[in-house]
Design an enzyme around this catalytic site. Structure first.
Site, PDB file in Angstrom:
ATOM      1  N   GLN A 250       0.825  -1.204   0.000  1.00 16.41           N
ATOM      2  CA  GLN A 250       0.000   0.000   0.000  1.00 16.41           C
ATOM      3  C   GLN A 250       0.857   1.251   0.000  1.00 16.41           C
ATOM      4  O   GLN A 250       0.533   2.247  -0.646  1.00 16.41           O
ATOM      5  CB  GLN A 250      -0.919  -0.012   1.222  1.00 16.41           C
ATOM      6  N   HIS A 253       1.973   2.985  -3.321  1.00 15.88           N
ATOM      7  CA  HIS A 253       1.060   3.738  -4.187  1.00 15.88           C
ATOM      8  C   HIS A 253       1.480   5.198  -4.326  1.00 15.88           C
ATOM      9  O   HIS A 253       1.302   5.805  -5.382  1.00 15.88           O
ATOM     10  CB  HIS A 253      -0.363   3.664  -3.647  1.00 15.88           C
ATOM     11  N   GLU A 323      -9.576   2.157   4.222  1.00 13.71           N
ATOM     12  CA  GLU A 323      -9.921   1.741   2.866  1.00 13.71           C
ATOM     13  C   GLU A 323      -9.743   0.222   2.743  1.00 13.71           C
ATOM     14  O   GLU A 323     -10.630  -0.481   2.256  1.00 13.71           O
ATOM     15  CB  GLU A 323      -9.007   2.463   1.877  1.00 13.71           C
ATOM     16  N   HIS A 324      -8.593  -0.273   3.164  1.00 18.99           N
ATOM     17  CA  HIS A 324      -8.300  -1.710   3.169  1.00 18.99           C
ATOM     18  C   HIS A 324      -8.031  -2.139   4.606  1.00 18.99           C
ATOM     19  O   HIS A 324      -7.254  -1.489   5.308  1.00 18.99           O
ATOM     20  CB  HIS A 324      -7.055  -2.030   2.339  1.00 18.99           C
ATOM     21  N   ASP A 357      -7.024  -6.029  -5.079  1.00 16.02           N
ATOM     22  CA  ASP A 357      -6.603  -4.993  -6.023  1.00 16.02           C
ATOM     23  C   ASP A 357      -6.673  -5.470  -7.466  1.00 16.02           C
ATOM     24  O   ASP A 357      -6.842  -4.668  -8.382  1.00 16.02           O
ATOM     25  CB  ASP A 357      -5.164  -4.556  -5.716  1.00 16.02           C
ATOM     26  N   HIS A 416     -53.462  18.272  -2.910  1.00 16.57           N
ATOM     27  CA  HIS A 416     -53.132  16.864  -2.724  1.00 16.57           C
ATOM     28  C   HIS A 416     -54.378  16.070  -2.334  1.00 16.57           C
ATOM     29  O   HIS A 416     -54.632  14.977  -2.845  1.00 16.57           O
ATOM     30  CB  HIS A 416     -52.062  16.697  -1.626  1.00 16.57           C
TER      31      HIS A 416
END
Length: 427
Positions: A250, A253, A323-324, A357, A416
């Site tokens: 990770q 990235h 996220e993960h 991934d 209505h």
């Protein structure tokens, strides 16, 4: 020491922020320029930012065929294999729609329809993210989207061959050879050549993210994706080498990525021993792999926390909302039961984050920056709309009408009430 080892403090569960105040104004100018000049602006930005003199804004059939011939056969086979798994999982997500008779003569249901025109952004920075092509294009096709425009920057006029191959394999309608905020503007507002989209998907750098934020008032977006992040949970039974690999996968990235380690232990001495094993494994793996220019800055704002109960561990996970989330402990299911905030979970010692991934089948476009507290990753649901429909018989309205009239009149909305009365009147 690569990860800072310190007592748990929720104030340290913060994401890095580059704080560049100039981005917002720069992006605003680019968007306004694309709105005003259309294709000409796109060509100018392609030349300025990517050294691309574009005869055609879109990849031609000849370019795609040439690119496909440049992709190694083993990579083509891997892409096809991954696409099959991604398609199989996302097909299982396709809803059928509810159909309920709420009372006699009153039928309510939902009609499932695809979003007609979608735009997919694929970054072209430090690595060609052809996996993201699959993660976005496959569910769009499963959902039945009529038009799929993929935007990605061309370098010196050329789009990465593997991105073009993945786009063809996944059924993309057309590939726009433009990146950055200008591509987001084109997808949002349209130009002479670029079809305006109804929803825009995909990650990108700070300029792309800011562009998505600015156009989100006129076009739907999937999410505002921040820097990538992972939280790895280990205990005395975990493989330090595997944990280090997950953290580094990770961290590579980008410089602003974050890799957090939670150490489940019975006492401080055990926790420090587990941490040191993982930290030493990180050092050993760094000796044999590259991308240190991204990994080391990422690790510099990452932490390792010792935790001494499952309850405290789960609280830390839900506070960070990663996220993960990788749970590589003796009994990962016990931890999973308490998890409420996470983009995607990887359970057990044989489940690396890289599986999600690339090829297990789940989607890797996930909420970052704590958005997992309130939102989910991309799925078929992201590409469809659910239209409610109701149909009432004469008998049904006769039974339900008085209730509608009472409620409408109590709110002072006489028209209505009259819409019911006029139907039930014998006149």
């Amino acid at each position: 020491m690569y990860l800072k080892f310190t007592d748990y403090d929720k104030t340290l569960l913060r994401r890095p922020n580059d704080g560049n105040v100039e981005i917002e104004e720069s992006v605003r100018k680019i968007i306004e320029d694309v709105k005003a000049r259309g294709d000409s602006a796109l060509r100018d930005y392609a030349l300025r930012f990517d050294n691309s003199n574009l005869d055609s804004l879109f990849a031609t059939d000849d370019e795609i065929e040439e690119a496909c011939g440049l992709v190694p056969e083993n990579l083509k086979a891997a892409i096809r294999h991954a696409a099959v798994n991604i398609r199989r999982f996302h097909e299982s997500e396709m809803p059928e729609g509810e159909d309920v008779e709420t009372e006699k003569g009153v039928r309510c249901w939902r009609k499932i329809v695809p979003i007609s025109r979608v735009g997919l952004y694929i970054p072209g920075g430090t690595a060609p993210l052809f996996s993201t092509v699959l993660m976005l294009s496959v569910p769009a096709r499963v959902a039945g989207c009529r038009s799929i425009t993929l935007a990605t920057p061309a370098r010196n006029g050329k789009v990465s061959p593997v991105i073009l191959y993945a786009a063809k394999e996944a059924g993309v309608s057309r590939v726009l050879k433009v990146g950055g905020a200008q591509a987001i503007a084109a997808l949002a507002y349209g130009t002479e050549s670029v079809e305006r989209c109804d929803k825009i998907f995909g990650p990108g750098n700070s300029y792309v993210t800011e562009a998505k934020r600015q156009i989100s008032s006129v076009v739907a977006i999937d999410m505002l994706a921040g820097p990538s992040e992972v939280m790895v949970v280990v205990d005395r039974t975990s493989s330090a080498t595997a944990a280090a690999a997950d953290l580094l996968s990770q961290a590579e990235h980008g410089k602003d990525s974050q890799a957090m380690l939670l150490v489940r232990a019975g006492n401080p001495e055990e926790a420090e021993c587990i941490y040191r094993n993982v930290d030493e494994a990180i050092g050993k793996e760094l000796e044999r792999i590259g991308r240190h220019e991204y990994m080391l800055p990422s690790l510099s704002h990452s932490y390792a926390f010792p935790l001494y109960s499952d309850e405290a561990l789960v609280d830390a996970v839900n506070e960070y909302a990663p996220e993960h989330l990788i749970i590589s402990t003796e009994n990962p299911d016990a931890i999973l039961r308490g998890v409420e905030n996470a983009g995607s979970v990887f359970l057990g010692s044989w489940t690396p984050e890289s599986a999600g991934d690339y090829a297990s089948g789940t989607n890797h476009t996930l909420p970052t920056s704590g958005w997992a507290r309130s939102s989910s990753g991309v799925s078929v649901d992201s590409f469809i709309k659910k239209i409610t429909v109701q149909q009432i018989t004469r008998e049904g309205l006769g039974n339900l009408g008085p209730v509608i009239q009472t409620l409408a009149e109590a709110e002072g909305l006489e028209a209505h009430s009259y819409a019911v009365k006029v139907r039930l009147s014998d006149d």
